[in-house]
Design an enzyme around this catalytic site. Structure first.
Site, PDB file in Angstrom:
ATOM      1  N   SER A  84      33.637  92.515  36.834  1.00 20.91           N
ATOM      2  CA  SER A  84      33.304  91.686  37.984  1.00 20.91           C
ATOM      3  C   SER A  84      31.836  91.218  37.910  1.00 20.91           C
ATOM      4  CB  SER A  84      33.607  92.442  39.282  1.00 20.91           C
ATOM      5  OG  SER A  84      33.634  91.577  40.385  1.00 20.91           O
ATOM      6  N   ASP A 100      44.156  87.942  40.942  1.00 28.60           N
ATOM      7  CA  ASP A 100      42.852  88.443  41.384  1.00 28.60           C
ATOM      8  C   ASP A 100      42.483  87.784  42.710  1.00 28.60           C
ATOM      9  OD1 ASP A 100      40.017  88.912  41.715  1.00 28.60           O
ATOM     10  OD2 ASP A 100      39.912  89.394  39.578  1.00 28.60           O
ATOM     11  N   HIS A 159      42.294  92.478  41.401  1.00 30.48           N
ATOM     12  CA  HIS A 159      40.918  92.674  40.910  1.00 30.48           C
ATOM     13  C   HIS A 159      40.773  94.142  40.517  1.00 30.48           C
ATOM     14  CE1 HIS A 159      36.864  91.201  40.414  1.00 30.48           C
ATOM     15  NE2 HIS A 159      36.366  92.180  41.143  1.00 30.48           N
TER      16      HIS A 159
END
Length: 227
Positions: free
Chosen positions: A122, A176, A207
């Site tokens: 991320s 996601d 995610h």
């Protein structure tokens, strides 16, 4: 963050006297412990002794979370959407410098640059790309999970020739709900157009990280760090 202060880190060595290092950045609001459980699952016994370095991002106010202070590599001012062009360049570059200091420490500890993987999830993925593409010495690889390329308009001018052929593994969840898939795909396309060797994988997940992705990461790490 002081200009010469090393980030706090959690370190794991798979065996004494490591000859390779993986510097792995966590995501927004997490910390250095986040990916520690993954180390034994990766099964990198054929790669020799590896030092995993998991740094803690600084604690800063994050605009998208109403200014709440949390661990973050940079501020999220608007969102993660493809159309969001307002990025915290100052924060990105400060964290880039901090990660560079961690790379320098590995060099001082006897790890060659081409035996260092820069990894992240991320926001950590964004930092792996921000740092790795600009690093002046060839790295072993960039491991980029569920993230995107920050400051894309500046990469062409700022990238280092030493890492033009460095393998890049990019992976993203098809559903996601934090970093949109299209932003990751656009990042992949930019890197591919610039001639980088990108291996792209997508998974039926949000995610997060799933079991098949761990298997694929292990295979890729064995390729770039295998003896």
């Amino acid at each position: 963050m002081n200009n010469d202060t090393l980030l706090a880190t959690t370190e794991i060595e798979t065996a004494p006297n490591p000859t390779a290092a993986i510097i792995w950045m966590h995501g927004l609001g997490a910390d250095s412990s986040d990916f520690v459980p993954l180390v034994p699952e990766l099964d990198l016994t054929g790669c020799g002794a590896i030092r995993f370095v998991f740094p803690d991002a600084p604690v800063i106010p994050v605009t998208i979370n109403n200014g709440y202070r949390m661990r973050a590599w940079y501020d999220i001012i608007g969102g993660f959407d493809l159309d969001d062009r307002e990025e915290d360049e100052t924060g990105l570059r400060a964290s880039q410098a901090a990660i560079e200091r961690l790379i320098a420490r590995e060099l001082e500890r006897g790890i060659r640059s081409d035996r260092i993987v820069v990894a992240g999830f991320s926001q950590g993925c964004a930092m792996a790309l921000q740092t790795g593409l600009r690093h002046p010495q060839a790295l072993a690889g960039l491991l980029c999970l569920s993230g995107y390329l920050p400051l894309p308009e500046k990469v062409t001018a700022e990238r280092a020739p030493a890492n033009q052929k460095t393998p890049i593994f990019m992976a993203h969840g098809l559903v996601d709900n934090v970093v949109p898939l299209d932003r990751a795909e656009k990042s992949r396309d930019i890197l591919t157009a610039l001639g980088y060797p990108v291996q792209w994988q997508s998974y039926q997940m949000a995610h997060s990280v799933n079991a098949q992705e761990v298997i694929d990461i292990s295979k890729w790490l064995q390729t770039v760090l295998g003896s």
